[in-house]
Design a protein around this motif. Structure first.
Motif, short mmCIF file in Angstrom:
data_model
loop_
_atom_site.label_atom_id
_atom_site.label_comp_id
_atom_site.label_asym_id
_atom_site.label_seq_id
_atom_site.Cartn_x
_atom_site.Cartn_y
_atom_site.Cartn_z
N MET A 168 0.83 -1.20 0.00
CA MET A 168 0.00 0.00 0.00
C MET A 168 0.87 1.26 0.00
N LYS A 169 1.95 1.23 0.77
CA LYS A 169 2.87 2.37 0.84
C LYS A 169 3.45 2.67 -0.54
N ALA A 170 3.72 1.61 -1.31
CA ALA A 170 4.28 1.79 -2.64
C ALA A 170 3.31 2.56 -3.54
N TYR A 171 2.01 2.32 -3.38
CA TYR A 171 1.03 3.03 -4.20
C TYR A 171 0.91 4.50 -3.78
N LEU A 172 1.21 4.80 -2.53
CA LEU A 172 1.26 6.21 -2.10
C LEU A 172 2.45 6.91 -2.76
N PHE A 173 3.59 6.21 -2.84
CA PHE A 173 4.74 6.78 -3.55
C PHE A 173 4.42 6.96 -5.03
N LEU A 174 3.70 6.02 -5.61
CA LEU A 174 3.31 6.14 -7.01
C LEU A 174 2.37 7.32 -7.21
N ALA A 175 1.43 7.51 -6.29
CA ALA A 175 0.54 8.66 -6.37
C ALA A 175 1.33 9.97 -6.26
N GLY A 176 2.32 9.98 -5.36
CA GLY A 176 3.19 11.16 -5.24
C GLY A 176 3.95 11.41 -6.53
N ALA A 177 4.42 10.34 -7.15
CA ALA A 177 5.14 10.47 -8.43
C ALA A 177 4.24 11.09 -9.49
N ILE A 178 2.99 10.68 -9.51
CA ILE A 178 2.04 11.23 -10.48
C ILE A 178 1.78 12.71 -10.20
N VAL A 179 1.55 13.05 -8.95
CA VAL A 179 1.26 14.44 -8.58
C VAL A 179 2.44 15.34 -8.95
N PHE A 180 3.66 14.92 -8.61
CA PHE A 180 4.82 15.76 -8.91
C PHE A 180 5.13 15.81 -10.40
N GLU A 181 4.82 14.74 -11.13
CA GLU A 181 4.98 14.77 -12.58
C GLU A 181 4.00 15.74 -13.20
N LEU A 182 2.77 15.76 -12.69
CA LEU A 182 1.77 16.71 -13.18
C LEU A 182 2.19 18.15 -12.87
N PHE A 183 2.74 18.36 -11.69
CA PHE A 183 3.24 19.68 -11.32
C PHE A 183 4.38 20.09 -12.25
N GLY A 184 5.33 19.17 -12.46
CA GLY A 184 6.48 19.47 -13.31
C GLY A 184 6.06 19.78 -14.74
N THR A 185 5.10 19.02 -15.25
CA THR A 185 4.62 19.25 -16.60
C THR A 185 3.89 20.60 -16.72
N SER A 186 3.09 20.92 -15.71
CA SER A 186 2.40 22.21 -15.72
C SER A 186 3.40 23.37 -15.65
N MET A 187 4.43 23.20 -14.85
CA MET A 187 5.46 24.24 -14.77
C MET A 187 6.25 24.33 -16.06
N LEU A 188 6.41 23.21 -16.75
CA LEU A 188 7.09 23.21 -18.04
C LEU A 188 6.34 24.10 -19.03
N LYS A 189 5.03 23.99 -19.05
CA LYS A 189 4.22 24.85 -19.91
C LYS A 189 4.37 26.31 -19.48
N ALA A 190 4.32 26.55 -18.17
CA ALA A 190 4.41 27.92 -17.64
C ALA A 190 5.80 28.52 -17.82
N SER A 191 6.82 27.69 -17.99
CA SER A 191 8.20 28.20 -18.10
C SER A 191 8.45 28.91 -19.42
N ASN A 192 7.53 28.71 -20.39
CA ASN A 192 7.66 29.36 -21.69
C ASN A 192 9.03 29.07 -22.32
N GLY A 193 9.31 27.77 -22.44
CA GLY A 193 10.59 27.38 -23.05
C GLY A 193 11.78 27.66 -22.16
N PHE A 194 11.61 27.54 -20.86
CA PHE A 194 12.64 27.81 -19.86
C PHE A 194 13.11 29.26 -19.88
#
Length: 108
Positions: free
Chosen positions: A1-27
């Motif tokens: 179960m703990k592993a799935y919490l880490f996986l959920a965290g991975a998804i949340v932070f990947e979504l954050f990173g991707t959203s910031m990538l769009k907001a970075s306007n090409g860095f």
């Protein structure tokens, strides 16, 4: 179960990173660029921790599938990108694929 919490965290932070990538306007914007790097670094760290218990194929299917579908939704809602029938069908197929992969249950 703990592993799935880490996986959920991975998804949340990947979504954050991707959203910031769009907001970075090409860095060209520093804070969103830093957010992109931090988001993906934490996402990969959490994903690596989840892989201690979840088979690679299952974890990656969930991570990439959920990430892709939710990223498309974020693009539509936050960034006002257009959604087509093809987009919706693609998201449904991704979700169905992840469900099918998990029907058998994680094998070790």
């Amino acid at each position: 179960m703990k592993a799935y919490l880490f996986l959920a965290g991975a998804i949340v932070f990947e979504l954050f990173g991707t959203s910031m990538l769009k907001a970075s306007n090409g860095f060209t914007k520093i804070l969103p660029s830093i957010g992109t790097i931090a988001g993906f670094a934490i996402a990969f760290y959490c994903l690596s921790l989840s892989l201690q218990q979840i088979p690679l194929g299952i974890a990656y299917a969930i991570w990439s599938g959920v990430g892709t579908a939710v990223t498309a939704i974020i693009g539509i809602v936050v960034w006002k990108e257009t959604a087509s029938v093809t987009t919706v069908i693609g998201m449904v197929l991704i979700i169905v694929g992840v469900v099918i992969l998990n029907l058998k249950g994680p094998a070790h």
